[in-house]
Design an enzyme around this catalytic site. Structure first.
Site, PDB file in Angstrom:
ATOM      1  N   ASP A  37       0.848  -1.189   0.000  1.00 31.49           N
ATOM      2  CA  ASP A  37       0.000   0.000   0.000  1.00 31.49           C
ATOM      3  C   ASP A  37       0.877   1.230   0.000  1.00 31.49           C
ATOM      4  O   ASP A  37       1.556   1.526   0.972  1.00 31.49           O
ATOM      5  CB  ASP A  37      -0.888   0.001   1.248  1.00 31.49           C
ATOM      6  N   ASP A 177     -10.184  -5.331  -0.933  1.00 30.97           N
ATOM      7  CA  ASP A 177      -9.084  -4.860  -0.082  1.00 30.97           C
ATOM      8  C   ASP A 177      -9.625  -4.087   1.114  1.00 30.97           C
ATOM      9  O   ASP A 177     -10.196  -3.009   0.956  1.00 30.97           O
ATOM     10  CB  ASP A 177      -8.169  -3.964  -0.934  1.00 30.97           C
ATOM     11  N   GLY A 179     -10.482  -4.979   5.611  1.00 28.52           N
ATOM     12  CA  GLY A 179     -11.451  -5.584   6.531  1.00 28.52           C
ATOM     13  C   GLY A 179     -11.747  -7.048   6.238  1.00 28.52           C
ATOM     14  O   GLY A 179     -12.804  -7.566   6.601  1.00 28.52           O
TER      15      GLY A 179
HETATM   16  C1  DX5 Z   1      -6.223  -0.054   2.948  1.00 26.08           C
HETATM   17  C2  DX5 Z   1      -5.192  -0.921   2.327  1.00 26.08           C
HETATM   18  C3  DX5 Z   1      -5.218  -2.361   2.662  1.00 26.08           C
HETATM   19  C4  DX5 Z   1      -4.891  -2.688   4.087  1.00 26.08           C
HETATM   20  C5  DX5 Z   1      -5.811  -3.811   4.483  1.00 26.08           C
HETATM   21  O1  DX5 Z   1      -6.090   1.210   2.359  1.00 26.08           O
HETATM   22  O2  DX5 Z   1      -5.318  -0.798   0.922  1.00 26.08           O
HETATM   23  O3  DX5 Z   1      -4.388  -3.124   1.791  1.00 26.08           O
HETATM   24  O4  DX5 Z   1      -3.578  -3.083   4.310  1.00 26.08           O
HETATM   25  O5  DX5 Z   1      -5.626  -4.056   5.803  1.00 26.08           O
HETATM   26  P1  DX5 Z   1      -6.638  -4.928   6.662  1.00 26.08           P
HETATM   27  O6  DX5 Z   1      -6.643  -6.304   6.089  1.00 26.08           O
HETATM   28  O7  DX5 Z   1      -6.052  -4.855   8.041  1.00 26.08           O
HETATM   29  O8  DX5 Z   1      -7.981  -4.251   6.566  1.00 26.08           O
HETATM   30 ZN    ZN Z   2      -4.240  -2.098  -0.523  1.00 25.09          ZN
END
Ligand code: DX5
Ligand code: ZN
Length: 221
Positions: A37, A177, A179
């Site tokens: 990210d 992507d 949650g």
């Molecule tokens: C949010 C990111 C995700 C994030 C997801 O902007 O794009 O890739 O790392 O993290 P989790 O799985 O903890 O929601």
């Molecule tokens: Zn991401």
């Protein structure tokens, strides 16, 4: 191709004091992709990482490296991420005035292009770009931070997108992507997700192999 189900490990939630080891560990645990990210403090209010992280990962793994650009005017950085070793790059439709050109630049760099879309943007924005991309990244939380709860309309949004991809007859993967965990993965899978991006639910777990095995079981529809 659309029946494929894959797990992308999002390193935003990894322990950065040992990033190389974390990547090796999720590779051993059979993650399919490594997801990065990238934020710029403008499109989203966070600064995360840049090309150095991707380039370092390239030296430790052969897994596909998936770069999610959450930055304004991403066209400025495509070549740099391609040179760093990205296999996939997605850019947000909200961040550039010349989306088609950016997607073509990504492909010209021999990288697979994806278009990403934030949780409040209408899918109509993707109407004329779908045929140029290999995948669509649907943010299922607000961008920029790991560890958030999935937005309640996520499955409905994915279903809407899956229907329009189906009627286009094209082979375009859907990446979700944000949650994603053992509770939310089944619903997303049923809605039509192919690539499940998992950060905190994977890197926050005690045993990556068991977590990925469990996720694969519940993602079967
Ligand atoms: C949010 C990111 C995700 C994030 C997801 O902007 O794009 O890739 O790392 O993290 P989790 O799985 O903890 O929601
Ligand atoms: Zn991401």
């Amino acid at each position: 191709m659309q029946s494929q189900k894959m797990i992308a490990a999002s390193v935003l939630s990894a322990d950065f004091t040992k990033l190389g080891k974390e990547i090796e560990d999720v590779e051993k645990a059979k993650a399919d992709w490594i997801h990065f990210d990238i934020t710029d403090g403008h499109f989203v209010q966070n600064l995360t990482m840049g090309t150095l992280a991707v380039e370092a990962a390239r030296r430790t793994t052969d897994l596909p490296l998936d770069v999610h650009l959450m930055i304004e005017n991403p066209e400025r950085f495509i070549e740099m991420f391609a040179e760093a070793g990205a296999d996939y790059i997605s850019v947000h439709c909200e961040t550039t005035r010349h989306l088609n050109r950016v997607i073509q630049t990504i492909r010209a760099c021999n990288v697979r292009p994806g278009v990403a879309i934030g949780p409040a943007a209408p899918f109509e924005q993707l109407r004329w770009i779908l045929e140029y991309v290999d995948y669509v990244l649907v943010l299922t939380v607000n961008p920029g931070f790991g560890g958030q709860k999935i937005l309640s309309n996520s499955a409905e949004r994915i279903r809407t997108l899956a229907d329009s991809i189906k009627s286009s007859g094209r082979d375009i993967l859907i990446q979700a992507d944000g949650g994603i965990n053992l509770e939310t993965i089944h619903m997303l899978s049923e809605a039509g997700v192919n690539i499940f991006t998992v950060g905190s639910a994977l890197f926050g777990s005690d045993d990556y192999t068991t977590t990925i095995q469990r996720m694969r079981k519940v993602m079967e529809v």
